[in-house]
Design a protein around this motif. Structure first.
Motif, PDB file in Angstrom:
ATOM      1  N   ALA A   1       2.375   1.773  -3.860  1.00 17.00           N
ATOM      2  CA  ALA A   1       1.674   2.069  -4.012  1.00 17.00           C
ATOM      3  C   ALA A   1       0.888   3.576  -4.073  1.00 17.00           C
ATOM      4  N   ASN A   2       1.340   3.844  -2.417  1.00 16.34           N
ATOM      5  CA  ASN A   2       0.486   5.145  -2.337  1.00 16.34           C
ATOM      6  C   ASN A   2       1.589   6.417  -2.958  1.00 16.34           C
TER       7      ASN A   2
ATOM      8  N   TRP B   1      -7.450   4.543  -8.854  1.00 19.97           N
ATOM      9  CA  TRP B   1      -6.230   5.111 -10.091  1.00 19.97           C
ATOM     10  C   TRP B   1      -6.816   6.163 -10.774  1.00 19.97           C
TER      11      TRP B   1
ATOM     12  N   TRP C   1       1.667   0.626 -12.640  1.00 16.47           N
ATOM     13  CA  TRP C   1       1.466  -0.514 -10.845  1.00 16.47           C
ATOM     14  C   TRP C   1       2.107  -2.404 -10.553  1.00 16.47           C
TER      15      TRP C   1
ATOM     16  N   GLN D   1       2.788   5.968  -5.845  1.00 17.25           N
ATOM     17  CA  GLN D   1       3.114   5.648  -7.908  1.00 17.25           C
ATOM     18  C   GLN D   1       1.927   7.539  -8.642  1.00 17.25           C
TER      19      GLN D   1
ATOM     20  N   SER E   1      -8.721  -0.255  -4.823  1.00 15.58           N
ATOM     21  CA  SER E   1      -7.996   0.199  -5.164  1.00 15.58           C
ATOM     22  C   SER E   1      -7.772   1.400  -6.500  1.00 15.58           C
TER      23      SER E   1
ATOM     24  N   ASP F   1      -2.083   4.191 -15.620  1.00 20.44           N
ATOM     25  CA  ASP F   1      -1.684   3.861 -14.273  1.00 20.44           C
ATOM     26  C   ASP F   1      -1.702   2.794 -13.274  1.00 20.44           C
ATOM     27  N   TRP F   2      -2.138   2.246 -13.799  1.00 23.95           N
ATOM     28  CA  TRP F   2      -2.850   0.936 -12.819  1.00 23.95           C
ATOM     29  C   TRP F   2      -1.829  -0.571 -13.148  1.00 23.95           C
TER      30      TRP F   2
ATOM     31  N   TYR G   1      -1.990   7.070  -8.174  1.00 23.96           N
ATOM     32  CA  TYR G   1      -3.156   6.461  -7.521  1.00 23.96           C
ATOM     33  C   TYR G   1      -3.935   7.683  -6.833  1.00 23.96           C
TER      34      TYR G   1
ATOM     35  N   GLY H   1      -6.818   3.733  -1.862  1.00 27.35           N
ATOM     36  CA  GLY H   1      -7.038   2.702  -1.806  1.00 27.35           C
ATOM     37  C   GLY H   1      -7.588   1.773  -0.193  1.00 27.35           C
TER      38      GLY H   1
ATOM     39  N   ARG I   1       6.261  -4.422  -6.927  1.00 29.87           N
ATOM     40  CA  ARG I   1       5.070  -4.798  -6.381  1.00 29.87           C
ATOM     41  C   ARG I   1       4.863  -6.756  -6.644  1.00 29.87           C
TER      42      ARG I   1
ATOM     43  N   ARG J   1       1.256  -1.368  -0.325  1.00 30.16           N
ATOM     44  CA  ARG J   1       0.147   0.217   0.228  1.00 30.16           C
ATOM     45  C   ARG J   1       0.732   1.288  -0.202  1.00 30.16           C
TER      46      ARG J   1
END
Length: 95
Positions: A30-31, A57, A66, A33, A55, A62-63, A36, A39, A72, A27
């Motif tokens: 991801a935060n 995005w 990630w 990225q 989550s 973008d997703w 994002y 989540g 990841r 998390r």
């Protein structure tokens, strides 16, 4: 167009404590990225072994960036090894 990713994991109760640090690390990564938005992790009331992650995005691109991120993927491999099952992903958008 923003997208919402629904992630489902089945976590044996005796593995939840071992899994928690990995999920927190994922998390946090991801935060940071691009794209994002947010989540949230929910636990099924009737089946506490089922974890649902919502989550959000900014874009599907973008997703996907990630999703392909090596850090990841490494964490995800560890998560799936601990849970003994594959994490499931579904992508949704506001139609």
């Amino acid at each position: 167009m923003s997208v919402r990713i629904v992630i489902v994991r089945h976590v044996p109760q005796d593995k939840a404590a071992e899994l928690r640090p990995l999920l927190l690390e994922m998390r946090a990564l991801a935060n940071a990225q691009p794209g994002y938005v947010s989540g949230e992790t929910l636990v099924n009331y009737d089946d506490p072994s089922e974890y649902l992650v919502l989550s959000t995005w900014q874009t599907l691109k973008d997703w996907n960036v990630w999703l392909a991120d090596e850090r990841r993927q490494k964490l995800q491999t560890e998560v799936d090894k601990i849970t003994g099952s594959e994490t499931l992903y579904s992508v949704y958008y506001n139609g």
